[in-house]
Scaffold this motif. Structure first.
Motif, mmCIF file in Angstrom:
data_model
loop_
_atom_site.group_PDB
_atom_site.id
_atom_site.type_symbol
_atom_site.label_atom_id
_atom_site.label_comp_id
_atom_site.label_asym_id
_atom_site.label_seq_id
_atom_site.Cartn_x
_atom_site.Cartn_y
_atom_site.Cartn_z
ATOM 1 N N ARG A 135 0.802 -1.191 0.127
ATOM 2 C CA ARG A 135 0.004 -0.035 -0.126
ATOM 3 C C ARG A 135 0.769 1.333 0.000
ATOM 4 N N SER A 184 -21.300 2.793 -9.331
ATOM 5 C CA SER A 184 -19.799 2.601 -8.836
ATOM 6 C C SER A 184 -18.958 3.805 -8.855
ATOM 7 N N GLY A 199 2.297 1.977 -3.320
ATOM 8 C CA GLY A 199 1.386 2.383 -4.235
ATOM 9 C C GLY A 199 1.044 3.891 -3.932
ATOM 10 N N ARG A 200 0.975 4.209 -2.769
ATOM 11 C CA ARG A 200 0.939 5.618 -2.602
ATOM 12 C C ARG A 200 1.946 6.558 -3.121
ATOM 13 N N ASP A 216 -3.314 11.164 -10.632
ATOM 14 C CA ASP A 216 -2.454 10.300 -9.524
ATOM 15 C C ASP A 216 -2.715 8.823 -10.342
ATOM 16 N N MET A 217 -2.350 7.786 -9.681
ATOM 17 C CA MET A 217 -2.282 6.529 -10.232
ATOM 18 C C MET A 217 -3.839 5.902 -10.727
ATOM 19 N N SER A 218 -4.644 6.391 -9.730
ATOM 20 C CA SER A 218 -6.240 5.745 -10.001
ATOM 21 C C SER A 218 -6.650 6.550 -11.222
ATOM 22 N N SER A 219 -6.636 7.801 -11.279
ATOM 23 C CA SER A 219 -7.152 8.564 -12.400
ATOM 24 C C SER A 219 -6.307 8.156 -13.758
ATOM 25 N N SER A 241 1.652 6.609 -6.575
ATOM 26 C CA SER A 241 0.684 7.583 -7.054
ATOM 27 C C SER A 241 1.243 8.894 -6.832
ATOM 28 N N ASN A 270 1.660 12.078 -9.586
ATOM 29 C CA ASN A 270 1.068 13.274 -9.209
ATOM 30 C C ASN A 270 2.098 14.703 -9.530
ATOM 31 N N VAL A 314 -4.969 5.243 -14.520
ATOM 32 C CA VAL A 314 -5.390 4.020 -14.867
ATOM 33 C C VAL A 314 -7.051 4.260 -15.272
ATOM 34 N N SER A 315 -7.801 4.862 -14.858
ATOM 35 C CA SER A 315 -9.163 5.090 -15.221
ATOM 36 C C SER A 315 -9.263 5.816 -16.590
#
Length: 107
Positions: A45, A99, A48-49, A64-67, A52, A56, A69-70
């Protein structure tokens, strides 16, 4: 071998993740209690942070990592829909909408 790995870890910490200690302190202040998680889970974790946060910093705060990948999944999905002329079912689109809204705060 262990000395080389330690040297590599020190180099990575200094050059790629200089703000990791600040991010870790910020996460602790934010109230993230991970005392229930194992050492490997916390390590993954935290990595990953840190990754990310690196994304950023290097995208001027845009991603960031999630945006990121999205965005990649969205572009791939749009490409697939346009090339195969297919569309998801109504139930699938409803699930995606719910979701995406999960966790959003309204004023």
């Amino acid at each position: 071998d262990s000395l080389r790995v330690d040297a590599l870890a020190a180099w990575l910490k200094e050059h790629l993740f200089p703000a990791a200690s600040a991010d870790a302190a910020e996460a602790e202040c934010a109230g993230l209690d991970e005392s229930h998680a194992g050492r490997i889970t916390r390590s993954v974790r935290n990595s990953g942070r840190e990754f990310s946060a690196w994304i950023n910093r290097h995208t001027a705060g845009w991603f960031d990592m999630s945006s990121l990948v999205s965005l990649l999944f969205a572009l791939r999905g749009i490409r697939k829909v346009l090339m195969t002329y297919s569309s998801p079912s109504g139930a699938q689109m409803l699930w995606w909408a719910l979701s995406l809204m999960r966790g959003w705060r309204t004023v």
